[in-house]
Design an enzyme around this catalytic site. Structure first.
Site, PDB file in Angstrom:
ATOM      1  N   CYS A   1      47.486  35.807  35.647  1.00 49.25           N
ATOM      2  CA  CYS A   1      47.848  35.573  37.050  1.00 49.25           C
ATOM      3  C   CYS A   1      48.193  34.095  37.274  1.00 49.25           C
ATOM      4  O   CYS A   1      49.212  33.627  36.790  1.00 49.25           O
ATOM      5  CB  CYS A   1      46.729  36.055  37.970  1.00 49.25           C
TER       6      CYS A   1
ATOM      7  N   HIS B   1      44.840  40.941  36.618  1.00 47.78           N
ATOM      8  CA  HIS B   1      43.501  40.385  36.412  1.00 47.78           C
ATOM      9  C   HIS B   1      42.664  41.309  35.532  1.00 47.78           C
ATOM     10  O   HIS B   1      41.914  42.145  36.039  1.00 47.78           O
ATOM     11  CB  HIS B   1      42.789  40.210  37.754  1.00 47.78           C
TER      12      HIS B   1
ATOM     13  N   GLU C   1      40.062  40.579  33.959  1.00 45.30           N
ATOM     14  CA  GLU C   1      38.648  40.171  33.956  1.00 45.30           C
ATOM     15  C   GLU C   1      37.815  40.876  35.023  1.00 45.30           C
ATOM     16  O   GLU C   1      36.581  40.742  35.027  1.00 45.30           O
ATOM     17  CB  GLU C   1      38.540  38.642  34.130  1.00 45.30           C
TER      18      GLU C   1
END
Length: 270
Positions: A77, A249, A251
């Site tokens: 990102c 994303h 994560e």
């Protein structure tokens, strides 16, 4: 593995990479903390804030040297924007026509998918070699999109998505500049509001047209609009040698396949 910890979701990346690979992680906030690490992750967050914070102590120069030395580097990102050589939609990661880190011949559109409240999840291609489990759950939060890549960039994933209203106006201005023969490196935010009869968003709807030649596009051909709408096929994941970028994303999901893929990059580099 280091995780750039100037701002953004660095702790989440640490947890994911440790669970996925068993590698130790370290938060990188100062240039000297780059010593002894085998790879680094640039997390999602706010690219403008990162751009401003990182100018204080020579961090950008140190990170640029680290990536150019061939160490595995992954930008997600906002971290992806840090590695881009070209950016439209406004960002503090490119100054006077030069990227602060860069290294990847890609053109990204900042906030292509909309604001924070427009965040969403959609199926995206899984990383190479990790196709078991099907599509990857791509979480897009104020995410950028990759519009074009250079010949030396390996595209790892694409999605079809409509740009937000602000991004649509930016892209229209970008296409005008390209048609006029300009070589666009950096372009700021374009006013997306009409104010003559009350305030409203500019209506941008692409009409279907024939493909332009490379010469007409000034060596930069944008992904075309589809079926008379403003939907475009954009790139959400790409790689060049030691450098990996993803627009989403990974994560904040429980699917660690992209972290495993990066861990594999680190292992193969040693």
């Amino acid at each position: 593995i280091g995780v750039l910890a100037l701002q953004g979701a660095f702790e989440e990346h640490q947890e994911c990479i440790e669970k996925a690979t068993g590698y130790k992680t370290v938060q990188v906030k100062k240039p000297e903390q780059l010593d002894g690490i085998d790879g680094i992750i640039f997390p999602g967050g706010e690219s403008t804030a990162m751009g401003l914070i990182g100018t204080v102590d020579g961090m950008w120069a140190a990170l640029k040297e680290f990536t150019q030395a061939g160490k595995p580097t992954w930008g997600t990102c906002a971290g992806m924007i840090l590695l881009a050589e070209r950016c439209v939609g406004g960002s503090a990661v490119i100054e006077n026509g030069q990227s602060l880190i860069g290294g990847l011949d890609v053109l990204v559109c900042r906030n292509y998918f909309g604001s924070q409240i427009s965040s969403f999840e959609m199926p995206t291609p899984s990383p190479p070699g990790f196709e078991d489990g099907g599509d990857y759950p791509g979480v897009f939060i104020r995410a950028p999109a990759i519009l074009t890549v250079g010949d030396d960039i390996e595209v790892l994933g694409k999605v079809v998505a409509t740009p937000c209203r602000q991004a649509a106006v930016v892209l229209r201005e970008l296409e005008t500049k390209i048609a006029n023969g300009e070589n666009v490196i950096m372009m700021g935010v374009v006013d997306a509001l009409e104010r003559e009869n009350g305030i409203k968003y500019v209506d941008v709807k692409k009409e279907e047209k024939k493909d332009a030649s490379a010469d007409e596009m000034g060596n930069l051909q944008l992904p075309g609009a589809a079926d008379g709408t403003n939907a475009r096929e954009v790139i959400c994941a790409a790689r060049k040698n030691n450098m990996l970028i993803t627009a989403f994303h990974p994560e904040i999901t429980d699917d660690y396949r992209w972290h495993k893929y990066f861990g594999q990059m680190v292992k193969e580099s040693k």
